[in-house]
Design a protein around this motif. Sequence first.
Motif, PDB file in Angstrom:
ATOM      1  N   UNK A  46       3.598   0.780  -0.397  1.00  0.00           N
ATOM      2  CA  UNK A  46       4.385   1.136   0.778  1.00  0.00           C
ATOM      3  C   UNK A  46       5.732   1.526   0.492  1.00  0.00           C
ATOM      4  N   UNK A  47       6.578   0.756  -0.663  1.00  0.00           N
ATOM      5  CA  UNK A  47       7.802   1.176  -1.135  1.00  0.00           C
ATOM      6  C   UNK A  47       7.581   2.262  -1.911  1.00  0.00           C
ATOM      7  N   UNK A  48       6.684   2.398  -2.701  1.00  0.00           N
ATOM      8  CA  UNK A  48       6.598   3.718  -3.461  1.00  0.00           C
ATOM      9  C   UNK A  48       6.194   4.962  -2.843  1.00  0.00           C
ATOM     10  N   UNK A  49       5.479   4.868  -1.662  1.00  0.00           N
ATOM     11  CA  UNK A  49       5.439   6.066  -0.560  1.00  0.00           C
ATOM     12  C   UNK A  49       6.664   6.286  -0.098  1.00  0.00           C
ATOM     13  N   UNK A  50       7.236   5.451   0.504  1.00  0.00           N
ATOM     14  CA  UNK A  50       8.599   5.524   1.246  1.00  0.00           C
ATOM     15  C   UNK A  50       9.918   6.180   0.374  1.00  0.00           C
ATOM     16  N   UNK A  51       9.844   5.831  -0.846  1.00  0.00           N
ATOM     17  CA  UNK A  51      10.756   6.143  -1.994  1.00  0.00           C
ATOM     18  C   UNK A  51      10.329   7.745  -2.424  1.00  0.00           C
ATOM     19  N   UNK A  52       9.088   8.063  -2.226  1.00  0.00           N
ATOM     20  CA  UNK A  52       8.745   9.474  -2.497  1.00  0.00           C
ATOM     21  C   UNK A  52       9.322  10.416  -1.352  1.00  0.00           C
TER      22      UNK A  52
END
Length: 241
Positions: A46-52
């Motif tokens: 989730x963190x990876x997706x929101x950072x993108x």
Amino acid sequence: MALTDEAIERIKGMIVSGELRPGDRLPKEADLAGRLGLSRNSLREAVKALSLIRVLDVRQGDGTYVTSLQPEVLLDTVGFLLDFHRDDSVLHLLQVRRILEPAATAMAARTMSDSELESLEALVEMPDGEPDLNDLIATDLEFHRRIAIGSGNPVLASLIESLSAPTLRARVWRGLTQEDAAADTVRQHQAIHRALVAREPELARSWATVHIAGVELWLRRALEVADGPGDAPGTAGPQRG
């Protein structure tokens, strides 16, 4: 709902509720996962997706932070994705511009200061001699950018900015191939400027609509020619060079 999607929704909920604010650092991964009842793997994804999409900023060795959440930061991602649209999809983008920019122009007629309108005048002067296309395009971009900012709505201005780059190739090609396109552009800019100076929102809206619709109409016709008999739809376009 997939576990990663659930994790995204939980983090988004913390931001929307104000529990996490712009610039705040997220709790440690293990602590946050336990608090939200999620697996560390789901939280990590989730963190990876929101950072993108520029909601979160992962700083190696430091932690994960909520970004400023300013419109221009979040909409950078929109502009990046729109760059990958096929040429015929630029028509859809121009249609959106035709909705947004006239509204912004009408708002600018009410909110731009006299000094801002005075400085805008330098961008609508008819160039002497044979105009340089690169200069005209740069002036065109700056003209629209200032008016969008002049609307007083930063979200609207950022949306318009995100639509500018994907439609740039169409505007350049029109300038190269359509007779009097450059002169028409300058004249329409002048008409928009006069309406802004006169503080006539609806007149400014009308001229902005005419201005953007001209590019849209040209591109529609050009694509119809390019995709005529013998061409597979979408395989040729006037912007490709």
